[in-house]
Design an enzyme around this catalytic site. Structure first.
Site, mmCIF file in Angstrom:
data_model
loop_
_atom_site.group_PDB
_atom_site.id
_atom_site.type_symbol
_atom_site.label_atom_id
_atom_site.label_comp_id
_atom_site.label_asym_id
_atom_site.label_seq_id
_atom_site.Cartn_x
_atom_site.Cartn_y
_atom_site.Cartn_z
ATOM 1 N N ASN A 41 -4.647 12.033 50.462
ATOM 2 C CA ASN A 41 -5.472 10.973 49.860
ATOM 3 C C ASN A 41 -6.822 11.520 49.388
ATOM 4 O OD1 ASN A 41 -6.971 11.310 52.169
ATOM 5 N ND2 ASN A 41 -7.039 9.146 52.729
ATOM 6 N N TYR B 174 -11.116 10.682 67.049
ATOM 7 C CA TYR B 174 -10.325 11.869 66.691
ATOM 8 C C TYR B 174 -9.495 12.340 67.880
ATOM 9 C CZ TYR B 174 -9.486 16.675 64.949
ATOM 10 O OH TYR B 174 -8.915 17.854 64.534
ATOM 11 N N THR C 152 -10.685 26.867 63.339
ATOM 12 C CA THR C 152 -10.167 27.782 62.331
ATOM 13 C C THR C 152 -11.075 27.751 61.100
ATOM 14 O OG1 THR C 152 -7.949 27.402 63.170
ATOM 15 C CG2 THR C 152 -8.113 28.344 60.977
#
Ligand code: NAD
Ligand code: UDP
Length: 323
Positions: A34, A145, A175
């Site tokens: 999205n 989250y 990362t």
């Protein structure tokens, strides 16, 4: 064997690299996004490839596709952006998981969940092993989250146990690498952007908190290995680099590598910010024969080169929360 593969969140930092690898390997890839925290330019180089397709869609809504494998990466990942609309964040993890697990069940597809080290919260066990159940504040600002990702893991395990869906769960640790959103507000992108502009480097707290940084190519290799491993191993498995640094050490390394004149400034530590984080990757080594190869200085140098090659004006901050 050539597979039909859906990558949700496929235009994002990790998703776009995953798509690239899968397209290069000859698979038929559908990238779904999205574009909340990404932009089409991350995958525009793939648009001309006959085995790549781009779909604008929101995973909180059902979608019907026929695929053999699903990598579920759709979710804002940077604290500032996932906290901007926390209800949407938790819907993305929970409703996204339900919709995609439903698709996997209908198609008989294998589905991998991009979970996170955040399921361990502010950990009392160090380094973090997969059997550790975590220490998450369910009512804090990171909960949208953390708890969303925890519920997604629960849904994956329940669809597996109750409906025989072929699942995989990886827990990704911090990362970084080229194509991170320069305004994602995460520590590596903030420090590099600030260093290259000779602006103050914003250290939250005293900089004694730790993280362990994995280069994106190592991460994507681990993710693909987990998707394709046999022997009934479903995870969860930690995928990350086990070498731990303080945030202050990270700042000093970025300044050194970029030849910056930036100074360090100290700002308040956000609430529930984990004090330390390092993956135990014994399980990944044993089951996937995987471990990261890239050292932090080398990976940061590549990332700094990439930041120097882009125009910041080509990137729209997803939300105002990027410092
Ligand atoms: P990213 O923000 O670059 O990628 C996430 C992608 O998901 C973006 O392209 C975003 O537009 C898309 N997205 C968000 N909500 C969506 C929705 N409702 N429907 C469709 N698409 C949506 O972040 P990333 O670093 O590439 O992270 C990818 C995945 O890996 C995320 O699920 C994240 O939680 C997980 N992860 C990443 C890290 C990391 O350090 N990079 C660490 C742990 C977990
Ligand atoms: N951080 C910082 N300065 C910044 C951005 C982040 O000191 O400009 C710190 C943050 O408080 C956290 C660590 O760096 O302790 C990693 O933050 P990030 O947002 O990258 O990811 P997290 O691992 O916290 O989800």
């Amino acid at each position: 064997m050539i597979q039909r593969i859906l990558v949700t969140g496929g235009a994002g930092f990790l998703g776009s690299h995953l798509c690239e690898r899968l397209v290069d390997d000859g698979h038929d890839v559908i990238c779904l996004d999205n574009f909340f925290t990404s932009q089409k330019s991350n995958v525009s180089h793939l648009l001309g490839r006959p085995n790549f397709e781009l779909l604008r869609h929101d995973v909180t809504l059902p979608i019907f596709l026929e695929v053999d494998q699903i990598y579920n990466l759709a979710c804002p990942a940077a604290p500032g952006h996932y906290q901007y609309n926390p209800i949407k964040t938790i819907k993305t993890s929970v409703m996204g998981a339900i919709n995609l697990l439903g698709m996997a069940k209908r198609c008989g597809a294998r589905i991998l969940q991009a979970s996170t080290s955040e399921v361990y919260g502010d950990p009392e066990v160090h380094p973090q092993v997969e059997s550790y159940r975590g220490s998450v504040n369910p009512i804090g600002i990171r909960a949208c989250y953390d708890e969303g990702k925890r519920v997604a893991e629960t849904l994956f395990m329940d669809y597996h146990r109750s409906n025989g869906v072929d699942i995989r769960i990886i827990r990704i640790f911090n990362t970084y690498g080229p194509r991170m959103h320069p305004f994602d507000g995460r520590v590596v992108s903030n420090f590099i952007r600030q260093a290259l502009n000779h602006e103050p480097i914003t250290i939250f707290g005293e900089g004694t908190q730790t993280r362990s940084f994995c280069y994106r190519d190592d991460l994507v290799s681990g993710m693909i290995s987990m998707m394709n491993v046999g022997s009934g191993f479903v995870g969860p498995v930690n995928i990350g680099n086990p070498i731990e640094f303080t945030i202050r050490e990270l700042a000093e390394t970025v300044i050194d590598l970029s030849g910056s004149r930036s100074e360090l400034v100290f700002e308040p530590l956000p609430s529930d910010d984990p004090t330390r984080r390092r993956p135990d990757i014994s399980l990944a080594k044993e089951k996937l024969d995987w471990e990261p190869k890239m050292m932090l200085r080398e990976g940061l140098a590549k990332t700094i080169d990439w930041f120097q090659s882009i125009q910041l004006s080509d990137y729209r901050p997803p939300t105002p929360n990027y410092k």
